[in-house]
Design a protein around this motif. Sequence first.
Motif, mmCIF file in Angstrom:
data_model
loop_
_atom_site.group_PDB
_atom_site.id
_atom_site.type_symbol
_atom_site.label_atom_id
_atom_site.label_comp_id
_atom_site.label_asym_id
_atom_site.label_seq_id
_atom_site.Cartn_x
_atom_site.Cartn_y
_atom_site.Cartn_z
ATOM 1 N N LEU A 332 0.276 9.026 -42.183
ATOM 2 C CA LEU A 332 -0.362 7.943 -42.936
ATOM 3 C C LEU A 332 -1.794 8.303 -43.331
ATOM 4 O O LEU A 332 -2.248 7.982 -44.440
ATOM 5 C CB LEU A 332 -0.364 6.665 -42.084
ATOM 6 N N LEU A 333 -2.520 8.975 -42.452
ATOM 7 C CA LEU A 333 -3.876 9.390 -42.771
ATOM 8 C C LEU A 333 -3.910 10.385 -43.914
ATOM 9 O O LEU A 333 -4.732 10.280 -44.846
ATOM 10 C CB LEU A 333 -4.535 10.002 -41.520
ATOM 11 N N LEU A 335 -1.656 10.677 -46.268
ATOM 12 C CA LEU A 335 -1.272 9.956 -47.484
ATOM 13 C C LEU A 335 -2.447 9.142 -48.026
ATOM 14 O O LEU A 335 -2.678 9.083 -49.245
ATOM 15 C CB LEU A 335 -0.079 9.046 -47.170
ATOM 16 N N TYR A 336 -3.207 8.516 -47.124
ATOM 17 C CA TYR A 336 -4.362 7.718 -47.554
ATOM 18 C C TYR A 336 -5.406 8.592 -48.234
ATOM 19 O O TYR A 336 -5.937 8.237 -49.291
ATOM 20 C CB TYR A 336 -4.958 6.998 -46.338
ATOM 21 N N LYS A 337 -5.724 9.742 -47.696
ATOM 22 C CA LYS A 337 -6.689 10.656 -48.291
ATOM 23 C C LYS A 337 -6.231 11.131 -49.661
ATOM 24 O O LYS A 337 -7.022 11.227 -50.619
ATOM 25 C CB LYS A 337 -6.892 11.860 -47.364
ATOM 26 N N ARG A 339 -4.255 9.565 -51.746
ATOM 27 C CA ARG A 339 -4.344 8.461 -52.721
ATOM 28 C C ARG A 339 -5.791 8.244 -53.158
ATOM 29 O O ARG A 339 -6.065 7.910 -54.311
ATOM 30 C CB ARG A 339 -3.769 7.185 -52.113
ATOM 31 N N GLN A 340 -6.747 8.412 -52.258
ATOM 32 C CA GLN A 340 -8.151 8.285 -52.643
ATOM 33 C C GLN A 340 -8.539 9.329 -53.679
ATOM 34 O O GLN A 340 -9.239 9.033 -54.666
ATOM 35 C CB GLN A 340 -9.040 8.424 -51.401
ATOM 36 N N GLN A 343 -7.116 8.393 -57.035
ATOM 37 C CA GLN A 343 -7.816 7.263 -57.634
ATOM 38 C C GLN A 343 -9.134 7.701 -58.259
ATOM 39 O O GLN A 343 -9.504 7.252 -59.365
ATOM 40 C CB GLN A 343 -8.072 6.197 -56.557
#
Length: 423
Positions: A332-333, A335-337, A339-340, A343
């Motif tokens: 999850l970490l 994936l979050y990075k 996506r940032q 963006q």
Amino acid sequence: MKSWLEGEKVTLSCTSPGRCRGITPNITWKGNIQNFETKKHVINHENGTKTHFSNITFTARREQNNSILSCTVQLEGGLTTVQKITMKVEYPPRPPKIKCSINRKASDVWSRKNCTIDANNTIYPPEGARLSLTCTANSVPKSSIVWKSSNKQKTSIDKDKLTLDNVSHANDGLFICQATNIHGTSNKSVTIKIAYPPRAPDIKCSLSNKDSNVLSSKDCAMDANNTIYLPEGSTLSLSCSADSVPESSMVWKSFIKTKTFFNMAKLNFANLSHANEGLYTCQATNAHGTSNTSVTIKIMLPSSSSSSSLFSAAAIYGGCLVVLLLVVGVLLLVLYKKRQMIQKTEDLRQAPVSVADPIYGNSEMFATGSNENRHKNQQPPPEVVSDLCNKEMHYMSVHFSKSKPKVNKNEEEVVYAAVRCKQ
């Protein structure tokens, strides 16, 4: 006197002394004879005198050898004469008789020990002893004695005596005494088994659980400390055996609360409980010594076993769950990075543009003079702007989305200028 062979039919005659006239003597036989037959005979002479004699017939037997046979003649008037003979009966040797003696050496002193031959004609001398065997045979004439060994052992023979020094298992075997005379041969054998004290007894266990009445040894085993762990309520059988010569007697001893003896080779338990826990000793004994082996019985509670199993299972599952949560958290970490980053790229692409459609250019394209003047005067000269406005504008778009250029912190800051053409 002539000898007779056993079983031979013998006839002897006894004659009255002189010649008798007008009288009849009484002739009788006496001796170690049975089933005999006597006959009286008279010989008449020309002068009128008579000779009286008696014949005895019997079968020669060995018991008659060297015994006395007598003939008595009794005349009138009390006159008596007696004639005696010693009977000689020959026979082949009967089965020999063997006697044994054992001597043991202790502190350089030889001591005589009891030696017996059992009903199976077997002798059990102890290891290291001196064994002497003496063979005799009843026969007439006397027999010669020969000792033979089934395994051709080296022996010391003095006439009818056989001696084995420092006996060991190499002397185990059959020994034969052979007696021979002119009438036949006879043999007698004896088996020698070297005796030794019992070795350490071997204990084996068999177990059956509450649901089965069949005893099995596959589920019953002792650990290195001779301890057996058994479930409560099961049935246990302990058997004990020991290698020894002669065979040992087996006794079980229990040291639970009070000392108890069980005169048997097998010990049985039904419905085991904690009351049966403790030390049990198997003792093997024969005439040459004693040996022991012990075993400890411990009872396992089913509940304790189940709790231990559940705890082990919970520990395994808990460990697996922690590892799984860590893996999900890392994913999850990441994936979050990601996506940032996506963006930020989209925000740069969609930045707003002025309606005046400014044309961007580096101020360095228009600046002249030193670097300091470049920063002070950021606007291009009017003639350049006029010339650019009168010409058709060309531009291109460059994207750097897939590569990140290296930026040198020491480089000068890039300054852009917006150019607007008024009609």
